[in-house]
Design a protein around this motif. Structure first.
Motif, short mmCIF file in Angstrom:
data_model
loop_
_atom_site.label_atom_id
_atom_site.label_comp_id
_atom_site.label_asym_id
_atom_site.label_seq_id
_atom_site.Cartn_x
_atom_site.Cartn_y
_atom_site.Cartn_z
N ASP A 126 19.04 -5.32 -24.66
CA ASP A 126 17.94 -4.64 -23.98
C ASP A 126 17.81 -3.20 -24.48
OD1 ASP A 126 15.91 -5.35 -22.20
OD2 ASP A 126 16.85 -4.32 -20.53
N ALA A 127 18.94 -2.55 -24.71
CA ALA A 127 18.92 -1.18 -25.22
C ALA A 127 18.29 -1.12 -26.62
CB ALA A 127 20.33 -0.61 -25.25
N CYS A 128 18.53 -2.15 -27.41
CA CYS A 128 17.91 -2.22 -28.75
C CYS A 128 16.41 -2.41 -28.63
CB CYS A 128 18.53 -3.34 -29.56
SG CYS A 128 20.26 -3.09 -30.02
N PHE A 129 15.98 -3.31 -27.75
CA PHE A 129 14.55 -3.52 -27.55
C PHE A 129 13.84 -2.21 -27.20
CE2 PHE A 129 15.09 -8.21 -26.00
CZ PHE A 129 15.23 -8.63 -27.31
N ALA A 130 14.52 -1.38 -26.41
CA ALA A 130 13.90 -0.16 -25.90
C ALA A 130 13.55 0.83 -27.01
CB ALA A 130 14.81 0.50 -24.87
N VAL A 131 14.30 0.82 -28.10
CA VAL A 131 14.08 1.83 -29.14
C VAL A 131 13.39 1.29 -30.39
CG1 VAL A 131 16.03 3.22 -28.36
CG2 VAL A 131 16.40 1.51 -30.13
N LEU A 132 13.37 -0.02 -30.57
CA LEU A 132 12.69 -0.57 -31.74
C LEU A 132 11.18 -0.47 -31.57
CD1 LEU A 132 14.85 -3.75 -32.45
CD2 LEU A 132 14.70 -1.69 -33.86
N SER A 133 10.46 -0.50 -32.70
CA SER A 133 9.00 -0.38 -32.69
C SER A 133 8.39 -1.72 -32.32
CB SER A 133 8.50 0.09 -34.06
OG SER A 133 9.07 1.33 -34.40
N MET A 134 8.45 -2.04 -31.03
CA MET A 134 7.97 -3.32 -30.53
C MET A 134 6.83 -3.08 -29.56
SD MET A 134 11.75 -5.00 -29.90
CE MET A 134 11.19 -6.64 -29.45
N HIS A 135 6.09 -4.15 -29.27
CA HIS A 135 5.02 -4.07 -28.27
C HIS A 135 5.61 -3.62 -26.94
CE1 HIS A 135 1.92 -5.45 -25.45
NE2 HIS A 135 1.08 -5.40 -26.47
N ALA A 136 4.83 -2.88 -26.17
CA ALA A 136 5.32 -2.33 -24.91
C ALA A 136 5.87 -3.41 -23.98
CB ALA A 136 4.20 -1.55 -24.21
N ALA A 137 5.26 -4.59 -24.00
CA ALA A 137 5.69 -5.67 -23.12
C ALA A 137 7.04 -6.24 -23.53
CB ALA A 137 4.64 -6.79 -23.10
N ASP A 138 7.44 -5.96 -24.78
CA ASP A 138 8.71 -6.50 -25.28
C ASP A 138 9.82 -5.44 -25.29
OD1 ASP A 138 7.50 -8.98 -25.83
OD2 ASP A 138 6.73 -8.21 -27.73
N LYS A 139 9.57 -4.30 -24.69
CA LYS A 139 10.55 -3.21 -24.70
C LYS A 139 11.73 -3.46 -23.76
CE LYS A 139 9.04 0.07 -27.52
NZ LYS A 139 9.89 0.67 -28.58
N THR A 140 11.61 -4.49 -22.96
CA THR A 140 12.72 -4.84 -22.07
C THR A 140 12.78 -6.36 -21.94
OG1 THR A 140 13.71 -4.44 -19.88
CG2 THR A 140 11.33 -4.74 -19.96
N MET A 141 13.93 -6.88 -21.64
CA MET A 141 14.11 -8.32 -21.52
C MET A 141 13.30 -8.88 -20.37
SD MET A 141 17.74 -10.38 -21.34
CE MET A 141 18.23 -9.69 -22.93
N ALA A 142 12.75 -10.07 -20.55
CA ALA A 142 11.96 -10.70 -19.49
C ALA A 142 12.79 -10.78 -18.20
CB ALA A 142 11.53 -12.09 -19.93
N PRO A 143 12.21 -10.40 -17.06
CA PRO A 143 12.98 -10.36 -15.81
C PRO A 143 13.63 -11.68 -15.42
CG PRO A 143 10.90 -9.18 -15.55
CD PRO A 143 10.84 -9.87 -16.88
N ASP A 144 12.93 -12.80 -15.61
CA ASP A 144 13.52 -14.08 -15.23
C ASP A 144 14.71 -14.44 -16.12
OD1 ASP A 144 11.72 -14.38 -17.36
OD2 ASP A 144 11.33 -16.49 -16.90
N VAL A 145 14.62 -14.05 -17.38
CA VAL A 145 15.73 -14.29 -18.31
C VAL A 145 16.94 -13.44 -17.92
CG1 VAL A 145 16.49 -14.00 -20.71
CG2 VAL A 145 14.23 -14.98 -20.21
N ALA A 146 16.69 -12.15 -17.65
CA ALA A 146 17.77 -11.27 -17.25
C ALA A 146 18.42 -11.74 -15.96
CB ALA A 146 17.24 -9.84 -17.09
N LYS A 147 17.61 -12.25 -15.04
CA LYS A 147 18.13 -12.74 -13.75
C LYS A 147 19.07 -13.92 -13.95
CE LYS A 147 16.54 -14.40 -9.21
NZ LYS A 147 17.13 -15.76 -9.22
#
Length: 224
Positions: A126-147
């Motif tokens: 998730d920390a990697c997603f936050a800093v990579l040049s990705m779409h805003a919706a992909d900047k964090t892990m999907a909530p249901d997946v994280a749950k």
């Protein structure tokens, strides 16, 4: 890649099938590019087949632990493969690599990846997603997946609760086969919807397979 095929000898228990036997019984090994995502797919297929067997042939409680462990292991493998891809992308984008530690000492990535802690792996991804040049919706892990990952971690924080009857360091939430009797003297049992388990874990696995593919394309587009 060339695959060397060795004729089975009389003392070889793991060679190919002898002449005249059904060649469909052979497993072809070593001719595909194999990373943790490929292996994870095999673990998922094995668990799915076991669930289908449960549905078509009737309940078999002895299959529960192998099923849930196999799904859990597929998820662990995919988190690790996604991290390897993400770290390469970070490097190319000029972002610093994370400082990975064990017992408060810096360690190499391969050493750190020996963990079985799903929450730790997911948080790092998730920390990697936050800093990579990705779409805003992909900047964090999907909530249901994280749950789901979080719930699996609570049941099995060290990767051994679904593999052994005795867990070395169980916590209050660790899944255990042997529970203390209640006030009536009866040992409480738990029931798990196997089909729902397949759907929930399958959703996580599909998401992580997509993440691995996305990060691979991200890396390839960067010319890595």
């Amino acid at each position: 890649m060339m695959v060397r095929v060795t004729q089975q000898t009389g003392t070889d228990q793991f060679g190919w099938v002898p002449a005249g036997a059904d060649w469909h019984h052979n497993a072809v090994v070593g001719d595909l590019t194999s990373d943790d995502a490929v292996i994870a797919y095999g673990f998922r297929r094995m668990a799915d087949i076991a669930v289908e067997n449960w549905i078509t042939r009737g309940p078999d409680d002895g299959l529960f632990l192998p099923i849930v462990y196999t799904y859990r292991h597929a998820i662990e493998l995919l988190l690790k493969q996604a991290l390897r891809e993400a770290w390469e992308c970070l490097d190319h984008d000029g972002h610093p690599q994370p400082t990975l530690t064990r017992r408060n000492k810096p360690v190499a990535a391969d050493t750190w990846l020996a963990t079985h802690d799903l929450n730790e792996l997911a948080a790092q991804l998730d920390a990697c997603f936050a800093v990579l040049s990705m779409h805003a919706a992909d900047k964090t892990m999907a909530p249901d997946v994280a749950k789901t990952i979080g719930e699996l971690h609570e049941l099995d924080p060290s990767g051994d609760a679904f593999r052994y009857s005795q867990v070395r360091k169980p916590t209050a939430s660790t899944f255990r086969l042997h529970r203390a009797p209640d006030a009536s003297g009866r040992v409480p049992v738990e029931q798990v919807n196997i089909v729902q388990l397949r759907e929930v874990c399958g959703n996580v696995i599909t998401y992580l397979l997509g993440a691995v593919d996305y990060l691979t394309m991200y890396r390839e587009d960067q010319g890595l």
